[in-house]
Design a protein around this motif. Structure first.
Motif, PDB file in Angstrom:
ATOM      1  N   UNK A  75       1.189 -10.251  33.620  1.00 28.66           N
ATOM      2  CA  UNK A  75       0.280  -9.433  32.810  1.00 28.66           C
ATOM      3  C   UNK A  75      -0.485 -10.291  31.812  1.00 28.66           C
ATOM      4  N   UNK A  76       0.231 -11.139  31.087  1.00 29.18           N
ATOM      5  CA  UNK A  76      -0.414 -11.984  30.081  1.00 29.18           C
ATOM      6  C   UNK A  76      -1.363 -12.975  30.750  1.00 29.18           C
ATOM      7  N   UNK A  77      -0.943 -13.536  31.881  1.00 27.49           N
ATOM      8  CA  UNK A  77      -1.781 -14.505  32.589  1.00 27.49           C
ATOM      9  C   UNK A  77      -3.081 -13.861  33.056  1.00 27.49           C
ATOM     10  N   UNK A  78      -2.994 -12.677  33.649  1.00 29.19           N
ATOM     11  CA  UNK A  78      -4.197 -12.009  34.148  1.00 29.19           C
ATOM     12  C   UNK A  78      -5.096 -11.569  33.001  1.00 29.19           C
ATOM     13  N   UNK A  80      -5.415 -13.131  30.114  1.00 35.26           N
ATOM     14  CA  UNK A  80      -6.090 -14.338  29.672  1.00 35.26           C
ATOM     15  C   UNK A  80      -7.187 -14.767  30.632  1.00 35.26           C
ATOM     16  N   UNK A  81      -6.908 -14.676  31.928  1.00 38.07           N
ATOM     17  CA  UNK A  81      -7.902 -15.049  32.934  1.00 38.07           C
ATOM     18  C   UNK A  81      -9.115 -14.125  32.864  1.00 38.07           C
ATOM     19  N   UNK A  82      -8.861 -12.839  32.715  1.00 40.07           N
ATOM     20  CA  UNK A  82      -9.952 -11.867  32.635  1.00 40.07           C
ATOM     21  C   UNK A  82     -10.818 -12.125  31.402  1.00 40.07           C
ATOM     22  N   UNK A  83     -10.177 -12.509  30.310  1.00 40.22           N
ATOM     23  CA  UNK A  83     -10.942 -12.766  29.084  1.00 40.22           C
ATOM     24  C   UNK A  83     -11.840 -13.990  29.245  1.00 40.22           C
ATOM     25  N   UNK A 205      -5.801 -17.470  36.742  1.00 38.71           N
ATOM     26  CA  UNK A 205      -5.347 -16.281  37.491  1.00 38.71           C
ATOM     27  C   UNK A 205      -4.642 -16.662  38.795  1.00 38.71           C
ATOM     28  N   UNK A 206      -5.106 -17.728  39.438  1.00 35.99           N
ATOM     29  CA  UNK A 206      -4.546 -18.093  40.746  1.00 35.99           C
ATOM     30  C   UNK A 206      -3.439 -19.140  40.673  1.00 35.99           C
TER      31      UNK A 206
END
Length: 208
Positions: A75-78, A80-83, A205-206
């Protein structure tokens, strides 16, 4: 002090790790070249503040939650990636390059870039796990105050990284100042920085 051992080795490792380009370094470089020294410093301060939060979170054991929970980590990783992707897209499709790359930064824009740098670092769970995995190796098992030892080591790492990034901001902004003399080049730099941020978001994200 505080049961810290091999402090010289720790500082040496910090220097090596700092000199290895990572997402935070690339983010600061992108801001500095595309938007100038003010944006670079704001980004650096925001990222350093995020690192301070990670230091205390790891010292309190909160980072262990990310290490133990796959869903929390994801959740935190996605997030951050989205931001990062969001910031990149804004720069890529900005219609007014002069508005996106001001020659001088007002208080509000400085704070906005500071906040973006802070969130970029804070929403990277790998930073939290790095502190949790790396720092404890230099704290003795019988340390009288493990919390103080963790914070001292964390702040030492932040200090080393800040000094290096200040150098990067200075030189990158000098290069950017020369390039931004042309409005066409300014727009290209803005687009390049946006593409860099999108790439960093996709990489985060990946990544495993």
């Amino acid at each position: 002090m505080f049961g810290i051992h091999d402090f010289g080795v720790f500082i040496g490792a910090c220097i090596v790790l700092t000199l290895t380009p990572g997402p935070d370094t690339l983010y600061i470089l992108g801001r500095s070249i595309a938007q100038g020294r003010g944006a670079g410093l704001a980004s650096l301060l925001g990222i350093a503040t995020g690192a301070v939060v990670h230091t205390f979170a790891a010292a309190f054991g909160l980072s262990a939650v990310l290490a133990a929970s796959a869903s929390a980590f994801l959740f935190v990783k996605l997030a951050g990636a989205a931001y990062l992707v969001y910031l990149g897209i804004r720069m890529l499709f900005s219609k007014n390059s002069k508005a996106a790359i001001p020659e001088t930064f007002s208080s509000s824009s400085f704070h906005a870039i500071y906040r973006q740098g802070f969130l970029t670092n804070l929403l990277n769970p790998k930073v939290a796990l790095f502190y949790l995995a790396f720092v404890p190796q230099f704290i003795a098992a019988d340390s009288p105050n493990k919390f103080a030892a963790f914070v001292a080591l964390g702040f030492s790492f932040i200090a080393v990284g800040t000094v290096w990034c200040l150098c990067l901001v200075w030189f990158a902004s000098l290069i950017g100042d020369r390039l931004r003399g042309s409005s066409t080049v300014s727009e290209m730099l803005n687009r390049a920085a946006g593409a860099l941020f999108v790439g960093l978001g996709i990489r985060l994200a990946t990544s495993r």
